[in-house]
Design a protein around this motif. Structure first.
Motif, short mmCIF file in Angstrom:
data_model
loop_
_atom_site.label_atom_id
_atom_site.label_comp_id
_atom_site.label_asym_id
_atom_site.label_seq_id
_atom_site.Cartn_x
_atom_site.Cartn_y
_atom_site.Cartn_z
N VAL A 1 -10.23 4.31 10.54
CA VAL A 1 -9.44 5.38 11.32
C VAL A 1 -10.06 5.53 12.52
O VAL A 1 -11.40 5.65 12.80
CB VAL A 1 -9.60 6.76 10.57
N VAL A 2 -9.38 5.16 13.51
CA VAL A 2 -9.75 5.39 15.06
C VAL A 2 -9.73 6.68 15.48
O VAL A 2 -10.41 7.12 16.03
CB VAL A 2 -8.99 4.46 15.71
N SER A 3 -8.52 7.35 15.36
CA SER A 3 -8.06 8.63 15.88
C SER A 3 -7.39 9.36 15.04
O SER A 3 -6.26 8.94 14.84
CB SER A 3 -8.01 8.67 17.27
N SER A 4 -7.53 10.48 14.69
CA SER A 4 -6.42 11.68 14.12
C SER A 4 -6.12 12.80 15.07
O SER A 4 -5.20 13.35 14.62
CB SER A 4 -6.72 11.99 12.73
N GLY B 1 -1.65 7.06 6.30
CA GLY B 1 -2.68 6.48 7.03
C GLY B 1 -4.09 6.33 6.35
O GLY B 1 -4.54 5.30 6.24
N ARG B 2 -4.63 7.39 5.62
CA ARG B 2 -5.78 7.25 5.00
C ARG B 2 -5.82 6.42 3.70
O ARG B 2 -6.85 5.70 3.62
CB ARG B 2 -6.08 8.85 4.48
N THR B 3 -4.32 6.42 2.99
CA THR B 3 -4.21 5.53 2.24
C THR B 3 -4.34 4.15 2.32
O THR B 3 -4.99 3.20 2.17
CB THR B 3 -2.99 5.45 1.16
N ALA B 4 -3.69 3.73 3.38
CA ALA B 4 -3.42 2.26 4.00
C ALA B 4 -4.84 1.78 4.44
O ALA B 4 -5.21 0.65 4.42
CB ALA B 4 -2.32 2.35 5.17
N ALA B 5 -5.73 2.58 5.12
CA ALA B 5 -6.92 2.39 5.60
C ALA B 5 -7.81 2.14 4.46
O ALA B 5 -8.58 0.94 4.49
CB ALA B 5 -7.58 3.50 6.42
N ARG B 6 -7.65 2.75 3.44
CA ARG B 6 -8.49 2.46 1.98
C ARG B 6 -7.98 0.93 1.62
O ARG B 6 -8.81 0.02 1.25
CB ARG B 6 -8.27 3.49 1.13
N ASP B 7 -6.72 0.69 1.46
CA ASP B 7 -6.09 -0.33 0.81
C ASP B 7 -6.35 -1.62 1.60
O ASP B 7 -6.54 -2.77 1.07
CB ASP B 7 -4.71 0.10 0.41
N LEU B 8 -6.27 -1.54 2.93
CA LEU B 8 -6.21 -2.68 3.87
C LEU B 8 -7.54 -2.95 4.51
O LEU B 8 -7.80 -3.99 5.41
CB LEU B 8 -5.18 -2.45 5.06
N SER C 1 0.87 -1.21 -0.03
CA SER C 1 0.28 0.00 -0.15
C SER C 1 0.91 1.32 0.10
O SER C 1 0.97 2.07 -0.92
CB SER C 1 -0.91 -0.14 1.25
N VAL C 2 1.46 1.46 1.13
CA VAL C 2 2.13 2.74 1.18
C VAL C 2 3.68 2.61 1.47
O VAL C 2 4.79 3.62 1.66
CB VAL C 2 1.73 3.52 2.33
N GLU D 1 -0.78 11.62 8.21
CA GLU D 1 -2.15 11.14 7.95
C GLU D 1 -2.39 10.95 6.44
O GLU D 1 -3.34 9.89 6.47
CB GLU D 1 -3.03 12.45 8.22
N SER D 2 -1.69 11.30 5.60
CA SER D 2 -1.91 10.82 4.00
C SER D 2 -1.48 9.41 4.02
O SER D 2 -2.53 8.67 3.45
CB SER D 2 -1.36 11.81 3.18
#
Length: 258
Positions: A252-255, A241-248, A171-172, A238-239
């Motif tokens: 997102v729990v907390s930013s 993290g958002r990409t990984a959340a989508r791919d995996l 992913s990232v 953060e960027s």
């Protein structure tokens, strides 16, 4: 009148509770089980005995003040001064349901305390960053505040950290991998100079949720967190993290923290 006498008698008998009014405030609430993650040992006869055990593990805690059922002390942990509120319960007088209710009330709003617990005692650690060190010294567990969490998907799940790292790498990026603890690994991207992803696997959903809540409550820990199934990843960026959340397939729990 009889009811008042009974309540007063209970308060006098339960000398090991932090305060007598804890019974009168919560007398209408049902007993609460102690969390399953809390080990049954060690047990201590007094707060002083607990402090002695803590000192034998290299964490001296100087008594600041004494109170009914416990004491407050100042420990030096990794060079930092950390205040702790120690409560020890007489298990022959106080039932486990009462101890569990006391623990639960501390973790809920409006208090939101971080607790270290085992056996017949718990410690409120005023600086949550150092709670794991206190827990390690006493073979206990950390119970973070009960911050609300989003609905977390049951899948995907990973058999080991390497499998999670491979998915993140696709992913990232996840290079320069280093195991940092049991169930923990750090890695980074090709562009990053320092490892900036922290990967963890969790034995149970409850253990995962406790780890997430502890990370949310500690300002020093990067708090852009992605999770699903039996894993979580903390990101500095953060960027990514958002990409990984989508791919995996995670959430997102907390930013921003609690």
């Amino acid at each position: 009148m009889k009811k008042a006498v009974l309540v007063l008698t209970s308060c006098l008998l339960a000398v090991v509770l932090t305060a007598c009014d804890a019974f009168t405030r919560n007398s209408g609430s049902p007993p609460t089980p102690i969390p399953d993650s809390v080990p049954s040992e060690p047990r201590f006869a007094s707060a002083d005995e607990l402090l002695a055990a803590l000192g034998r593990k290299g964490v001296d805690c100087e008594v600041l003040r004494r109170r009914q059922g416990g004491l407050d002390c100042m420990a030096e942990v990794d060079g930092a001064k950390v205040e702790n509120e120690v409560s020890v319960f007489d298990a022959e007088v106080v039932e486990e349901g009462e101890i569990g209710r006391s623990i639960a009330s501390r973790r809920k709003e409006p208090y939101g305390h971080t607790i270290v617990a085992a056996g017949n005692w718990y410690i409120r650690v005023l600086d949550p960053l150092y709670a794991p060190r206190i827990a390690e010294a006493l073979d206990a567990v950390v119970l973070p505040p009960l911050y609300p969490l989003p609905d977390i998907p049951d899948k995907p799940r990973y058999a080991d950290l390497d499998a999670l790292a491979e998915a993140l790498d696709a992913s990232v990026g996840c290079v320069r991998r280093k195991t940092v603890s049991e169930g923990g690994m750090t890695c980074g991207t090709e562009q990053s100079k320092e490892p900036c992803h922290h990967l963890e696997l969790h034995a149970t959903p409850a253990a995962r949720d406790d780890a997430l809540r502890l990370a949310i409550g500690v300002p020093e820990i990067p708090r852009f967190i992605v999770t699903a199934g039996n894993w979580s990843i903390r990101f500095c960026d953060e960027s990514a993290g958002r990409t990984a959340a989508r791919d995996l397939g995670g959430v997102v729990v907390s930013s921003t923290g609690p």
